[in-house]
Design a protein around this motif. Structure first.
Motif, PDB file in Angstrom:
ATOM      1  N   THR A   2       0.840  -1.188   0.000  1.00 46.56           N
ATOM      2  CA  THR A   2       0.000   0.000   0.000  1.00 46.56           C
ATOM      3  C   THR A   2       0.882   1.246   0.000  1.00 46.56           C
ATOM      4  O   THR A   2       2.095   1.172   0.240  1.00 46.56           O
ATOM      5  N   PHE A   3       0.260   2.398  -0.217  1.00 43.46           N
ATOM      6  CA  PHE A   3       1.010   3.642  -0.144  1.00 43.46           C
ATOM      7  C   PHE A   3       1.607   3.822   1.251  1.00 43.46           C
ATOM      8  O   PHE A   3       2.764   4.222   1.388  1.00 43.46           O
ATOM      9  N   ASP A   4       0.831   3.531   2.290  1.00 44.43           N
ATOM     10  CA  ASP A   4       1.342   3.686   3.662  1.00 44.43           C
ATOM     11  C   ASP A   4       2.533   2.775   3.923  1.00 44.43           C
ATOM     12  O   ASP A   4       3.492   3.175   4.599  1.00 44.43           O
ATOM     13  N   GLU A   5       2.496   1.552   3.398  1.00 43.98           N
ATOM     14  CA  GLU A   5       3.633   0.631   3.557  1.00 43.98           C
ATOM     15  C   GLU A   5       4.856   1.146   2.802  1.00 43.98           C
ATOM     16  O   GLU A   5       5.977   1.077   3.309  1.00 43.98           O
ATOM     17  N   LEU A   6       4.647   1.680   1.607  1.00 45.90           N
ATOM     18  CA  LEU A   6       5.736   2.270   0.835  1.00 45.90           C
ATOM     19  C   LEU A   6       6.359   3.430   1.612  1.00 45.90           C
ATOM     20  O   LEU A   6       7.577   3.502   1.772  1.00 45.90           O
ATOM     21  N   ARG A   7       5.524   4.315   2.103  1.00 47.70           N
ATOM     22  CA  ARG A   7       6.000   5.484   2.860  1.00 47.70           C
ATOM     23  C   ARG A   7       6.770   5.054   4.106  1.00 47.70           C
ATOM     24  O   ARG A   7       7.858   5.555   4.380  1.00 47.70           O
ATOM     25  N   THR A   8       6.235   4.119   4.847  1.00 47.59           N
ATOM     26  CA  THR A   8       6.906   3.636   6.059  1.00 47.59           C
ATOM     27  C   THR A   8       8.256   3.024   5.725  1.00 47.59           C
ATOM     28  O   THR A   8       9.247   3.263   6.421  1.00 47.59           O
ATOM     29  N   TYR A   9       8.319   2.242   4.636  1.00 47.43           N
ATOM     30  CA  TYR A   9       9.581   1.603   4.257  1.00 47.43           C
ATOM     31  C   TYR A   9      10.620   2.650   3.873  1.00 47.43           C
ATOM     32  O   TYR A   9      11.770   2.583   4.314  1.00 47.43           O
ATOM     33  N   CYS A  10      10.219   3.621   3.073  1.00 49.21           N
ATOM     34  CA  CYS A  10      11.167   4.669   2.661  1.00 49.21           C
ATOM     35  C   CYS A  10      11.659   5.462   3.871  1.00 49.21           C
ATOM     36  O   CYS A  10      12.861   5.740   3.999  1.00 49.21           O
ATOM     37  N   LEU A  11      10.749   5.825   4.756  1.00 43.81           N
ATOM     38  CA  LEU A  11      11.134   6.609   5.933  1.00 43.81           C
ATOM     39  C   LEU A  11      11.981   5.813   6.924  1.00 43.81           C
ATOM     40  O   LEU A  11      12.651   6.397   7.775  1.00 43.81           O
ATOM     41  N   LYS A  13      14.599   4.225   6.118  1.00 40.83           N
ATOM     42  CA  LYS A  13      15.990   4.316   5.678  1.00 40.83           C
ATOM     43  C   LYS A  13      16.691   5.409   6.483  1.00 40.83           C
ATOM     44  O   LYS A  13      16.107   6.464   6.747  1.00 40.83           O
ATOM     45  N   PRO A  14      17.958   5.202   6.861  1.00 37.68           N
ATOM     46  CA  PRO A  14      18.674   6.203   7.658  1.00 37.68           C
ATOM     47  C   PRO A  14      18.685   7.586   7.004  1.00 37.68           C
ATOM     48  O   PRO A  14      18.890   7.709   5.796  1.00 37.68           O
ATOM     49  N   ALA A 120      20.405   3.279  14.442  1.00 31.94           N
ATOM     50  CA  ALA A 120      19.296   2.559  13.803  1.00 31.94           C
ATOM     51  C   ALA A 120      17.987   3.032  14.399  1.00 31.94           C
ATOM     52  O   ALA A 120      17.907   3.276  15.606  1.00 31.94           O
ATOM     53  N   GLU A 121      16.959   3.121  13.577  1.00 30.72           N
ATOM     54  CA  GLU A 121      15.649   3.573  14.069  1.00 30.72           C
ATOM     55  C   GLU A 121      14.866   2.396  14.580  1.00 30.72           C
ATOM     56  O   GLU A 121      14.935   1.329  14.129  1.00 30.72           O
TER      57      GLU A 121
END
Length: 121
Positions: A2-11, A13-14, A120-121
């Protein structure tokens, strides 16, 4: 994905930031001020433009109908991936990783060193 999953994955990243520098709906993900992904918040199916090694970019376009040259971008270096179920989420994540890593590899050495020591986040 989903868009939310894409956004979460990109964010995840360090040192990644997000902004809407082009218009109200185009979300841009950057590392150290350099763009590695962009996606329209409202477009369905979800589409994301990602940086890619030129040879690999051409191969991916030939192999997958859901991957095409990115509109309004350098078509040699950018692909748009349509997230319509034809590509596995793992492949989409790998393409995001590749884009991020390409951008990081082009950053000044001092910036890359700072990123490698980010907590790491």
């Amino acid at each position: 994905m989903t868009f939310d999953e894409l956004r979460t994955y990109c964010l995840g990243k360090p040192a990644t930031t997000e902004s809407t520098p082009f218009d109200e709906t185009t979300l841009v993900f950057k590392v150290a001020g350099k763009m590695f992904a962009l996606s329209d918040i409202d477009t369905r199916p979800v589409r994301v433009s990602l940086k890619c090694d030129p040879e690999r970019a051409a191969e991916l376009r030939e192999e997958h109908d859901a991957i095409e040259a990115a509109f309004h971008m350098n078509k040699r270096h950018w692909n748009t991936v349509t997230i319509n179920g034809s590509l596995r989420d793992a492949m989409i994540r790998e393409l995001i990783d590749h884009s991020y890593e390409l951008v990081v590899s082009g950053l000044p050495k001092a910036t890359r060193l700072l990123l490698s020591h980010s907590p790491a986040e």
